[in-house]
Enzyme design. Structure first.
Site, PDB file in Angstrom:
ATOM      1  N   GLU A  15       0.812  -1.225   0.000  1.00  0.00           N
ATOM      2  CA  GLU A  15       0.000   0.000   0.000  1.00  0.00           C
ATOM      3  C   GLU A  15       0.838   1.265   0.000  1.00  0.00           C
ATOM      4  O   GLU A  15       0.454   2.270  -0.573  1.00  0.00           O
ATOM      5  CB  GLU A  15      -0.934   0.040   1.228  1.00  0.00           C
ATOM      6  CG  GLU A  15      -1.802  -1.167   1.428  1.00  0.00           C
ATOM      7  CD  GLU A  15      -1.080  -2.287   2.162  1.00  0.00           C
ATOM      8  OE1 GLU A  15      -0.207  -2.031   3.014  1.00  0.00           O
ATOM      9  OE2 GLU A  15      -1.393  -3.453   1.865  1.00  0.00           O
ATOM     10  N   HIS A  44       9.437  -1.004   4.744  1.00  0.00           N
ATOM     11  CA  HIS A  44       9.130  -0.990   6.169  1.00  0.00           C
ATOM     12  C   HIS A  44       9.094  -2.402   6.724  1.00  0.00           C
ATOM     13  O   HIS A  44       8.833  -3.356   6.009  1.00  0.00           O
ATOM     14  CB  HIS A  44       7.822  -0.253   6.472  1.00  0.00           C
ATOM     15  CG  HIS A  44       6.609  -0.772   5.775  1.00  0.00           C
ATOM     16  ND1 HIS A  44       6.365  -0.572   4.437  1.00  0.00           N
ATOM     17  CD2 HIS A  44       5.554  -1.484   6.231  1.00  0.00           C
ATOM     18  CE1 HIS A  44       5.213  -1.122   4.099  1.00  0.00           C
ATOM     19  NE2 HIS A  44       4.696  -1.700   5.186  1.00  0.00           N
TER      20      HIS A  44
END
Length: 129
Positions: free
Chosen positions: A87, A92
């Site tokens: 998304e 991360h």
């Protein structure tokens, strides 16, 4: 500038758990468990494996420090490390306290925590560094 870069720069509020010049850790706003933290590089890079070897090593070392703090703040069997997510085009790592593999099921209902609870969780992790 993507949303995670804006968070790390302080342009978007977050529940900060740890930071240094290169990396930033903050609570996931849709946590699967109390203490669910995201760790990001401040530098915008979409794919974790696009990072050079030295940078990814430092990224993992920073994530390890955060994971140790999470485990102190929220006693658990282990802290899961998950690299997942399409998304946001920013590398991360999800760090999630776990006592069973079911604790890391992203399909289950997310926790609904107040801003006060989120801040207490972030402070607990930050204080455990």
């Amino acid at each position: 500038m993507d949303i995670f870069s804006k968070i790390a720069a302080g342009q978007i509020p977050s529940y900060k758990c740890a930071e240094n010049d290169e990396f930033y850790a903050f609570l996931d706003i849709n946590p699967v468990a109390k203490g669910h933290t995201l760790v990001i590089p401040r530098r915008e890079v979409d794919y974790i494996f696009d990072m050079d070897d030295d940078e990814i090593a430092r990224f993992q070392q920073f994530a390890k420090k955060v994971a140790v703090a999470i485990k102190k703040a929220f006693p658990c069997r282990k802290v899961a490390q998950v690299v997942l997510g399409l998304e946001v085009p920013h590398a991360h790592i999800h760090l999630i306290p776990m006592n069973s593999e079911a604790d890391v099921d992203f399909r289950r209902e997310k926790l609904s925590l107040t801003s006060e609870e989120m801040q207490q969780i972030a402070d607990k992790i930050y204080g455990s560094l």
